[in-house]
Design a protein around this motif. Structure first.
Motif, short mmCIF file in Angstrom:
data_model
loop_
_atom_site.label_atom_id
_atom_site.label_comp_id
_atom_site.label_asym_id
_atom_site.label_seq_id
_atom_site.Cartn_x
_atom_site.Cartn_y
_atom_site.Cartn_z
N PRO A 214 55.84 -57.67 -8.50
CA PRO A 214 54.59 -58.31 -7.92
C PRO A 214 54.33 -58.68 -6.56
O PRO A 214 55.56 -58.65 -5.86
CB PRO A 214 54.57 -59.52 -8.80
N GLU A 215 53.26 -58.52 -6.01
CA GLU A 215 53.16 -58.89 -4.71
C GLU A 215 53.70 -60.14 -4.16
O GLU A 215 53.59 -61.06 -4.92
CB GLU A 215 51.51 -58.82 -4.05
N GLY A 216 54.21 -60.29 -2.93
CA GLY A 216 54.90 -61.47 -2.39
C GLY A 216 56.00 -61.70 -2.78
O GLY A 216 56.78 -62.77 -2.16
N VAL A 217 56.73 -61.27 -3.76
CA VAL A 217 58.04 -61.43 -4.34
C VAL A 217 59.00 -60.82 -3.08
O VAL A 217 60.15 -61.61 -2.97
CB VAL A 217 58.37 -60.75 -5.69
N VAL A 218 58.93 -59.82 -2.60
CA VAL A 218 59.85 -59.44 -1.47
C VAL A 218 58.88 -58.92 -0.33
O VAL A 218 58.02 -58.23 -0.38
CB VAL A 218 60.64 -57.99 -2.12
N ASN A 219 58.98 -59.59 0.81
CA ASN A 219 58.40 -59.43 2.01
C ASN A 219 59.43 -59.15 3.07
O ASN A 219 60.69 -59.45 3.00
CB ASN A 219 57.96 -60.95 2.41
N LEU A 220 59.06 -58.09 3.84
CA LEU A 220 59.79 -57.43 4.73
C LEU A 220 59.40 -57.83 6.27
O LEU A 220 58.05 -57.58 6.73
CB LEU A 220 59.77 -56.08 4.64
N VAL A 221 60.35 -58.40 7.14
CA VAL A 221 60.10 -58.71 8.51
C VAL A 221 61.04 -57.92 9.19
O VAL A 221 62.44 -57.86 9.01
CB VAL A 221 60.33 -60.09 8.87
N THR A 222 60.54 -56.92 10.15
CA THR A 222 61.77 -56.05 11.18
C THR A 222 61.53 -56.96 12.63
O THR A 222 60.67 -57.45 13.00
CB THR A 222 61.10 -54.91 11.09
N GLY A 223 62.74 -56.52 13.10
CA GLY A 223 62.79 -56.94 14.58
C GLY A 223 64.27 -57.40 14.73
O GLY A 223 65.20 -57.36 13.64
N PRO A 224 64.49 -57.77 16.15
CA PRO A 224 66.03 -58.24 16.66
C PRO A 224 66.08 -59.52 15.97
O PRO A 224 65.18 -60.25 15.56
CB PRO A 224 65.73 -58.01 17.96
N GLY A 225 67.41 -60.00 16.19
CA GLY A 225 67.82 -61.40 16.18
C GLY A 225 66.75 -62.46 16.65
O GLY A 225 66.61 -63.44 15.81
N ASP A 226 66.67 -62.13 17.95
CA ASP A 226 65.69 -63.01 18.59
C ASP A 226 64.36 -62.08 18.97
O ASP A 226 64.37 -61.23 19.78
CB ASP A 226 66.16 -63.55 20.18
N PRO A 227 63.30 -62.50 18.28
CA PRO A 227 62.73 -63.61 17.62
C PRO A 227 62.77 -63.53 16.34
O PRO A 227 63.02 -64.72 15.51
CB PRO A 227 61.47 -63.78 17.87
N THR A 228 63.00 -62.33 15.52
CA THR A 228 62.92 -62.26 14.07
C THR A 228 63.80 -63.22 13.27
O THR A 228 63.46 -63.96 12.42
CB THR A 228 62.88 -60.95 13.70
N GLY A 229 65.02 -62.67 13.60
CA GLY A 229 65.99 -63.36 12.56
C GLY A 229 66.24 -64.91 12.93
O GLY A 229 66.50 -65.76 12.17
N GLU A 230 65.81 -65.53 14.12
CA GLU A 230 66.06 -66.95 14.54
C GLU A 230 65.08 -67.56 13.64
O GLU A 230 65.21 -68.60 13.19
CB GLU A 230 66.06 -67.07 15.81
N ALA A 231 63.82 -67.06 13.85
CA ALA A 231 62.67 -67.65 13.00
C ALA A 231 62.96 -67.70 11.59
O ALA A 231 62.47 -68.78 11.01
CB ALA A 231 61.31 -67.00 13.42
N LEU A 232 63.50 -66.77 10.98
CA LEU A 232 63.84 -66.83 9.52
C LEU A 232 65.07 -67.86 9.22
O LEU A 232 64.84 -68.56 8.20
CB LEU A 232 64.42 -65.32 8.96
#
Length: 503
Positions: A214-232
């Motif tokens: 179903p939609e929303g069960v797995v969401n993908l965010v891409t990018g480096p540790g800063d800013p993506t990983g840190e925000a997560l």
């Protein structure tokens, strides 16, 4: 001839990567992108969206909504099993495509991408294995300890929103080790791949929708540790973080998890020993195996590689000779060439780091047996380092204590069994180890004494159904098997009287 991967990019139909949030593919809110350069050629392979803090917030909130109000945590066991089994079948159907995407991502040659432990096949097996746990994990009904007429019961419930953070070196198996138990338990996920292995993960997420997730069960965010990983890792709605990568980042995650008491699973690397006794079934094969683990395929960029060979003095030179022979047999070049056996280092930063370790190893008195140089000529645009062996290494040297993450084998001599155990355990890490001996009693004796999570006897391999993880600073928790499934659940106790009297 100068290496190029451009024709392969066009052949596989590579397209720019987008974020996947609440069932929709879209660019980042600020339009920022990351251009990935191939580690073997330096060529620009493609671009993908960089998720800023606002994008990560939207992804986490989508996962939270899917957990609190969506169908997946409440889906019947049989339906959830069917989705995971369909997904495993889709992985097998698209295995060749995914393997080629990985070669464009991290430069791992096709020859190694087909080896079981790093293949799409083991990822499919992991999903099938965890699908089998869905209708088998339950709680208990306990007898009343104080007497009286009441029930004490326990239940396992999904932990909530999981932040799954992948490294670049083994995206197939690690994608499965994190998502399979999380989805089997009924969790929702925000997934962040490494910026150095994104394109194959994007395709794996696309296949989840085809499987019926179903939609929303797995969401993908891409990018480096800063800013993506840190925000997560700092988002307050994330309930659990599952991370594989460096010890430094793992330490940052532990600190970040403290404010909201997030559950954490970490696999943070190792400095694993391979202990070789004179009665090993085949000394030459032991030497080739040890050298192969730090050269073939990932060029030593593997957390569980046995980078410290502890070799009995009686067979020390024989071992070195076999290891050196293996070093000379390793081939480099175009990862799409079936004759190529090893990959480049992932980026220039890692290249400089490995060459620095090699230089300091010589300065500290270790004997450089072979290798230790950056490859030039046709390979000059890539991050290639020749397979490297150090002999006469003392366990106090930097190359024996730090995770080099490159094609470097350190060979340390020992005389007595107790000495070997002392050296093997004298490390901050404890991920894996190998024991080479024909004496079964010695093998089991040492396996119990070594402070490491996975011990191989006369060989080493990964399995989809066994726990994997480390002691000491190699991490927290385990991936694989029943223990991994349970790590994505919370244990709840319910007390129920069977009469009108209060308990």
């Amino acid at each position: 001839m100068t290496l190029t991967v451009t024709p392969h990019r066009e052949a596989v139909g590579l397209k720019d990567g987008l974020l996947h949030v609440d069932g929709r593919w879209r660019p980042g809110r600020e339009g920022r992108t990351w251009t990935h350069h191939h580690p073997a050629t330096g060529e620009a392979v493609g671009s993908f969206a960089v998720a800023e803090a606002a994008d990560v917030d939207e992804a986490v909130r989508a996962a939270s909504k899917a957990f609190e109000a969506g169908p997946w945590p409440r889906t019947k066991a049989g339906q959830r099993i069917a989705v995971l089994l369909r997904y495993a079948a889709l992985l097998r159907e698209h295995a060749e495509e995914l393997k080629r995407l990985q070669a464009l991502d991290n430069g791992v040659p096709l020859s190694f991408g087909g080896i079981y432990a790093t293949s799409v096949g083991i990822a499919a097996d992991i999903f099938e294995h965890h699908a089998g746990w869905i209708d088998k994990i339950g709680g208990q009904t306990l007898p009343a300890h104080q007497g009286g007429d009441h029930l004490a019961m326990t239940f396992r419930e999904p932990i909530g929103v999981v932040a799954a953070i992948l490294p670049w070196n083994a995206p197939f198996v690690l994608f499965a080790q994190k998502l399979a138990p999380a989805l089997a338990a009924g969790c929702t996920v925000v997934l962040k791949p490494s910026e150095y292995a994104t394109f194959c993960v994007v395709r794996m997420v696309e296949l989840l929708a085809e499987a019926g997730l179903p939609e929303g069960v797995v969401n993908l965010v891409t990018g480096p540790g800063d800013p993506t990983g840190e925000a997560l890792i700092t988002h307050p709605l994330v309930d659990k973080i599952s991370f594989t990568g460096s010890r430094a980042v793992g330490q940052r995650i532990v600190r970040a998890s403290a404010d909201t008491m997030k559950r954490v699973s970490l696999e943070l690397g190792g400095k694993s020993p391979a202990i070789v006794f004179p009665d090993a079934p085949n000394i030459g094969l032991a030497g080739m195996t040890a050298m192969g683990m730090v050269t073939v395929g990932l060029s030593g960029q593997a957390c569980v590689a046995h980078t410290r060979a502890l070799v009995h003095r009686d067979v020390y030179e024989e071992f070195l000779g076999a290891a050196q022979m293996m070093a000379g047999a390793v081939t480099f070049g175009d990862p799409f060439d079936p004759a190529v056996l090893a990959s480049p280092l992932i980026n220039e930063r890692q290249l400089g780091r490995v060459l620095g370790f090699i230089e300091r190893g010589q300065q500290q008195g270790a004997r450089l047996v072979t290798g230790g140089e950056r490859m030039d000529g046709d390979y000059g645009a890539g991050n290639f380092v020749t397979p490297t062996i150090f002999a006469e290494v003392d366990n106090s040297m930097e190359i024996a204590r730090e995770e080099v993450f490159g094609p470097v084998l350190t060979v340390l001599p020992f005389t007595e069994e107790d000495e070997a155990v002392r050296i093997a355990n004298d490390t901050d890490y404890g991920l894996g180890a190998g024991i080479y001996t024909a004496d079964a009693r010695r093998a089991f004796r040492l396996a119990r004494r070594l402070r490491a999570g996975t011990i191989g006897i006369n060989g080493f391999q990964l399995e989809p159904h066994v726990p994997f993880g480390g002691f000491k600073q190699s991490g927290l928790g385990r991936e694989g098997g029943r223990s991994a499934f349970e790590d994505y659940t919370e244990l709840k106790t319910v007390l129920m009287p069977l009469t009108d009297e209060m308990m």
